[in-house]
Design an enzyme around this catalytic site. Structure first.
Site, PDB file in Angstrom:
ATOM      1  N   TRP A 185       0.912  -1.186   0.061  1.00  0.00           N
ATOM      2  CA  TRP A 185      -0.061  -0.076  -0.053  1.00  0.00           C
ATOM      3  C   TRP A 185       0.856   1.359   0.005  1.00  0.00           C
ATOM      4  O   TRP A 185       1.927   1.396   0.835  1.00  0.00           O
ATOM      5  CB  TRP A 185      -0.970  -0.271   1.227  1.00  0.00           C
ATOM      6  CG  TRP A 185      -1.742   1.208   1.458  1.00  0.00           C
ATOM      7  CD1 TRP A 185      -2.623   1.475   0.534  1.00  0.00           C
ATOM      8  CD2 TRP A 185      -1.287   2.529   1.979  1.00  0.00           C
ATOM      9  NE1 TRP A 185      -3.226   2.748   0.813  1.00  0.00           N
ATOM     10  CE2 TRP A 185      -2.223   3.379   1.948  1.00  0.00           C
ATOM     11  CE3 TRP A 185      -0.456   2.657   3.025  1.00  0.00           C
ATOM     12  CZ2 TRP A 185      -2.200   4.521   2.410  1.00  0.00           C
ATOM     13  CZ3 TRP A 185      -0.373   3.807   3.573  1.00  0.00           C
ATOM     14  CH2 TRP A 185      -1.350   4.894   3.483  1.00  0.00           C
ATOM     15  N   ASP A 352     -15.926  12.238  -2.707  1.00  0.00           N
ATOM     16  CA  ASP A 352     -15.436  10.847  -2.097  1.00  0.00           C
ATOM     17  C   ASP A 352     -16.225  10.416  -0.899  1.00  0.00           C
ATOM     18  O   ASP A 352     -17.395  10.957  -0.795  1.00  0.00           O
ATOM     19  CB  ASP A 352     -13.724  11.195  -1.933  1.00  0.00           C
ATOM     20  CG  ASP A 352     -12.918   9.738  -1.988  1.00  0.00           C
ATOM     21  OD1 ASP A 352     -13.338   8.996  -1.180  1.00  0.00           O
ATOM     22  OD2 ASP A 352     -12.624   9.711  -3.260  1.00  0.00           O
ATOM     23  N   ARG A 429      -9.857  -1.908   8.961  1.00  0.00           N
ATOM     24  CA  ARG A 429     -10.436  -0.356   8.892  1.00  0.00           C
ATOM     25  C   ARG A 429     -11.654  -0.541   9.305  1.00  0.00           C
ATOM     26  O   ARG A 429     -12.585  -0.145   8.485  1.00  0.00           O
ATOM     27  CB  ARG A 429     -10.197  -0.243   7.273  1.00  0.00           C
ATOM     28  CG  ARG A 429     -10.103   1.358   6.990  1.00  0.00           C
ATOM     29  CD  ARG A 429     -10.476   1.731   5.778  1.00  0.00           C
ATOM     30  NE  ARG A 429     -10.033   3.117   5.622  1.00  0.00           N
ATOM     31  CZ  ARG A 429     -10.764   3.871   4.809  1.00  0.00           C
ATOM     32  NH1 ARG A 429     -11.630   3.430   3.776  1.00  0.00           N
ATOM     33  NH2 ARG A 429     -10.399   5.146   4.373  1.00  0.00           N
ATOM     34  N   LYS A 462     -16.327   5.902  -8.540  1.00  0.00           N
ATOM     35  CA  LYS A 462     -14.870   5.584  -7.965  1.00  0.00           C
ATOM     36  C   LYS A 462     -15.490   4.319  -7.204  1.00  0.00           C
ATOM     37  O   LYS A 462     -15.947   4.587  -5.973  1.00  0.00           O
ATOM     38  CB  LYS A 462     -14.155   6.579  -7.189  1.00  0.00           C
ATOM     39  CG  LYS A 462     -13.225   6.295  -6.714  1.00  0.00           C
ATOM     40  CD  LYS A 462     -12.390   7.343  -5.755  1.00  0.00           C
ATOM     41  CE  LYS A 462     -11.285   6.899  -5.035  1.00  0.00           C
ATOM     42  NZ  LYS A 462     -10.480   8.078  -4.137  1.00  0.00           N
ATOM     43  N   ASP A 464     -14.446   1.435  -4.642  1.00  0.00           N
ATOM     44  CA  ASP A 464     -13.363   1.298  -4.113  1.00  0.00           C
ATOM     45  C   ASP A 464     -13.338  -0.121  -3.263  1.00  0.00           C
ATOM     46  O   ASP A 464     -14.521  -0.566  -3.204  1.00  0.00           O
ATOM     47  CB  ASP A 464     -13.211   2.595  -2.919  1.00  0.00           C
ATOM     48  CG  ASP A 464     -11.668   2.620  -2.186  1.00  0.00           C
ATOM     49  OD1 ASP A 464     -10.920   1.851  -2.449  1.00  0.00           O
ATOM     50  OD2 ASP A 464     -11.510   3.784  -1.730  1.00  0.00           O
ATOM     51  N   ASP A 527      -2.682   5.350  -3.328  1.00  0.00           N
ATOM     52  CA  ASP A 527      -3.035   6.653  -2.494  1.00  0.00           C
ATOM     53  C   ASP A 527      -1.876   7.388  -2.088  1.00  0.00           C
ATOM     54  O   ASP A 527      -2.158   8.308  -1.345  1.00  0.00           O
ATOM     55  CB  ASP A 527      -3.500   5.951  -0.938  1.00  0.00           C
ATOM     56  CG  ASP A 527      -4.935   5.250  -1.038  1.00  0.00           C
ATOM     57  OD1 ASP A 527      -5.569   5.667  -1.923  1.00  0.00           O
ATOM     58  OD2 ASP A 527      -5.372   4.699  -0.193  1.00  0.00           O
TER      59      ASP A 527
HETATM   60  C1  GLA Z   1      -9.201   4.727   0.027  1.00  0.00           C
HETATM   61  C2  GLA Z   1      -9.018   5.320  -1.500  1.00  0.00           C
HETATM   62  C3  GLA Z   1      -8.927   6.802  -1.241  1.00  0.00           C
HETATM   63  C4  GLA Z   1     -10.126   7.367  -0.590  1.00  0.00           C
HETATM   64  C5  GLA Z   1     -10.492   6.568   0.870  1.00  0.00           C
HETATM   65  C6  GLA Z   1     -11.799   6.684   1.479  1.00  0.00           C
HETATM   66  O1  GLA Z   1      -8.134   4.675   0.799  1.00  0.00           O
HETATM   67  O2  GLA Z   1      -7.896   4.680  -2.018  1.00  0.00           O
HETATM   68  O3  GLA Z   1      -8.703   7.572  -2.364  1.00  0.00           O
HETATM   69  O4  GLA Z   1     -11.189   7.321  -1.313  1.00  0.00           O
HETATM   70  O5  GLA Z   1     -10.408   5.255   0.615  1.00  0.00           O
HETATM   71  O6  GLA Z   1     -12.084   6.550   2.463  1.00  0.00           O
END
Ligand code: GLA
Length: 712
Positions: A185, A352, A429, A462, A464, A527
């Site tokens: 990561w 987001d 998380r 997006k 995730d 990230d």
């Molecule tokens: C992940 C994504 C980030 C953001 C966070 C939101 O870490 O990679 O870009 O969207 O989640 O919780």
């Protein structure tokens, strides 16, 4: 005359059966792949390398000779060796019948050629277990794909314990060098290179998705290839679940690459009549080094896989609110950011995490995909209309596969989370994974997303995925069905909402692979948006995937590692892919806004070259303080050079940067964005630019520049 006719005959068809040699020849523009049926009736690898022109050259394949401790089958380059008979190499297939028999020996049965596809049917020598070896070629793209279809025609269930997509053979030799992508990561797609000796090197994910830790791509060369020259065999697996690529150098100088779904904890029940189709494993061969290998894959993704492959659209300049507001989103704050983003030239505004359920932090809300009324009393409509009114598209973050134990969804359906009965449910998380393999979960997730998209004018999501699998349930088919259902939901959403665009994210670049790229328009690369680190992450990414899908944000400093780099440097790093901004625009000063607006405007003039053109990696960030990348548009009319100096030492000046991929006879007009280019002249021939090169005055730390070249 006869020779010419034979050449034409072989080149006219991409897949040909050369009957006298019992050989199938797959013809690509610059390479040939061949397999045949040997004297033991086994399907045997024949050839993979530079293009062969003459069918009459092929002779029937013969199984290798045996000696005391090696069998004929074990020494032969079998295309798809099952665990059975006397074979000790990495198997392509391993399965158990219900009576405990787990010996499979596959013999050729028949074949079928249809256009660019070859299917070779094989069957176990005693049981009605059929395996069809499938091949598809894209001759102009220099890429072929392999997969296998495993069919249980017995009357009893069979448990498949290992089903690889393909086993590739390279010419017998030692001294091969492996290039691959490993990471973590915030440090994805790091380029690794090592010389192979006898034994196995395994690259894999056991984490339920593609993973940050390794990416399903490989390249092999003979130890001497560089960006421009040398024989390179490369491949990329199209699978977003547990995967494994095993590179095996045998002590008999054979080099094999097995790849497919990971056999770790794998036990797929195949009922009578059922078929397991493996993921596709794409591969290619070039004599023009790693640069060409990458460009072949890039072109293949853009023209054959990408959702917009038939009518390519430029990726819009994006703003994402995450680093600015984290979970503290609300209508006025997001509107404000959107207005500021638009003023800079942003085209797609993405809100987001934090907009739904009780999502004030990462401990609650996942699974409750309805709008948080405290933050958005009137729903999302007000913000979306504002964004659309500014002339931007609107995008939204979702993490559909996950659930927080503190959510209405989990309280209603605790059994929907992946778990092992009576065992702890590891929270990572603060979240659990939904069992997407369950039809009820799949249908529910499709419905909530479909409702969200139907009720709101959302242009982009997006998608995730912020944790990996644990306690993976009693049903071992989960590893396969989970991933298939994620694909199915995306496919269904795209069919129902054809204008929808999608970014694949998994805590950064945890889900980037060719099967994902059939369904999404871009990938969140990492990230880690710290620009200096990004040069390395982006370099590795570029070996397998095109710049167009590589999402890069400009963010604030100090950033990760406590590092601060100039805004211009951050922009130029991010402009090498699909450009986005993730900074807190409330903190930007006038000078920042001015520079950002200029850079975004500049980016729009070069983005089709960056996104759809050919990449030439001129200087690697892993090799020294200079990084240089050049993009040449598909029609050759425009080229862009990016150069970065991380740190200057000992008052050394830079060596000239020599360009690539230009027309030596043409004249190019140069446009600069600063005073870094030393010569005053602004027109040079391609031969000068490629032969002599350009001198730059890059000094100090984190200096950078860009030059745009237009063919006259
Ligand atoms: C992940 C994504 C980030 C953001 C966070 C939101 O870490 O990679 O870009 O969207 O989640 O919780």
């Amino acid at each position: 005359m006869f020779l010419l006719a034979a050449v034409l005959a072989l080149s006219a068809q991409s897949v040909q059966y050369v009957a006298p040699a019992k050989t199938f020849v797959l013809q690509l523009e610059e390479s040939t792949y061949a397999l045949g049926v040997n004297d033991l009736n086994r399907v045997q690898h024949v050839y993979w390398g530079p293009r062969l022109q003459r069918p009459a050259d092929f002779t029937p394949p013969r199984a290798a000779a045996a000696y005391a401790f090696e069998s004929r089958e074990g020494m032969t380059q079998e295309e798809y060796p099952a665990f059975g008979g006397m074979r000790y190499g990495e198997p392509a297939l391993k399965a158990s019948h219900s009576n405990g028999i787990r010996d499979i020996v596959l013999g050729y049965v028949s074949h079928e050629i249809s256009g660019d596809t070859l299917k070779v049917r094989t069957k176990d020598i005693t049981a009605d277990l059929f395996v069809t070896l499938c091949y598809r070629v894209w001759p102009r793209r220099g890429i072929l794909a392999r997969w296998a279809e495993i069919e249980n025609r017995t009357s009893q269930p069979v448990t498949v314990e290992n089903a690889q997509s393909a086993l590739w053979h390279l010419p017998d030799n030692t001294g091969y060098r492996l290039t691959y992508l490993a990471g973590r990561w915030a440090g994805e797609t790091q380029l690794e290179r090592e010389l192979l000796g006898p034994g196995r090197k395994v690259m894999e994910s056991r984490r339920g998705n593609t993973s940050h830790q390794a990416n399903p791509w490989f390249a092999l060369d003979e130890g001497d290839a560089n960006e421009d020259r040398g024989r390179v065999w490369f491949g990329a697996l199209a699978w977003s679940g547990n995967w494994k690529i095993t590179v095996e150098q045998t002590t008999s100088r054979q080099l094999r690459v097995a790849g497919g779904m990971n056999d770790f904890d794998f036990a797929y029940p195949l009922a009578p009549g059922a078929t397991l189709v493996t993921p596709e494993f794409h591969a290619g061969f070039t004599q023009r080094g790693f640069g060409d290998a990458s460009r072949l894959l890039h072109r293949f993704v853009l023209t054959e896989l990408a959702p917009d492959r038939r009518a390519p659209k430029p990726r819009p300049v994006l703003y994402n609110s995450w680093e600015a507001t984290t979970f503290s989103v609300d209508e006025p704050g997001q509107k404000d950011l959107a207005t500021k983003a638009r003023a800079l030239g942003v085209e797609l505004f993405v809100m987001d995490d934090g907009w739904f359920g009780a999502r004030d932090h990462d401990k609650a809300g996942l699974g409750d995909w309805f709008v948080n009324k405290k933050k958005f009393p009137n729903g999302l409509g007000g913000l979306i209309d504002h964004v659309h009114g500014l002339g931007m598209q609107f995008g939204l973050w979702v993490e559909p596969e996950m659930v927080n134990p503190d959510s209405d969804l989990y309280r209603a359906h605790p059994d929907w989370a992946i778990h092992l009965p009576g065992r702890p449910r590891t929270e990572q998380r603060n979240q659990l994974m939904l069992n997407m393999a369950l039809p009820a979960v799949r249908d529910h997730i499709f419905k909530v997303l479909d409702d969200l998209l139907t009720q709101n004018k959302i242009d982009f999501i997006k998608w995730d995925m912020n944790r990996h699998i644990s306690e993976p349930g009693l049903d071992r088919a989960l590893y396969v069905n989970y991933v298939r259902n994620v694909y199915a939901i995306i496919d269904q959403l795209r069919a129902k909402h054809p204008k929808l665009e999608i970014e694949s994210c998994s805590g950064g670049g945890g889900r980037a692979d060719l099967e994902t790229l059939k369904r999404v328009d871009q990938v969140w690369t990492s990230d880690n948006t710290e620009a200096f680190d990004r040069l390395r992450i982006q370099e590795g990414f570029s070996f397998a995937y095109p710049a167009k899908v590589m999402m890069d944000w400009v963010t604030d400093v100090p950033n990760m590692n406590g590092r601060s780099t100039p805004l211009k440097y951050r922009f130029l790093v991010a402009m090498q892919g699909s450009l986005g901004i993730g900074a807190n625009l409330h903190h930007w000063k006038d000078a920042d806004n001015k520079l950002a607006a200029e850079m975004i405007a500049r980016y729009k003039t070069i983005r089709s070259t960056v996104q759809e053109g050919n990449l030439f990696r001129l200087a690697s960030p892993s090799a020294g303080a200079l990084t240089a990348n050049q993009y040449v548009s598909a029609d050759g009319r425009q080229s862009v050079l990016f150069a970065f100096l991380d740190h200057q030492q000992f008052r050394q000046n830079l060596s000239a940067i020599r360009l690539k991929g230009l027309d030596p006879l043409a004249v190019y007009k140069l446009t600069t964005i600063d005073d870094k280019l030393i010569p005053r002249q602004r027109e040079f021939s391609g031969s000068w630019l490629m032969g002599r090169g350009l001198d730059f005055r890059l000094t100090g730390d984190y200096d950078s520049t860009m030059v745009i070249l237009e063919k006259q």
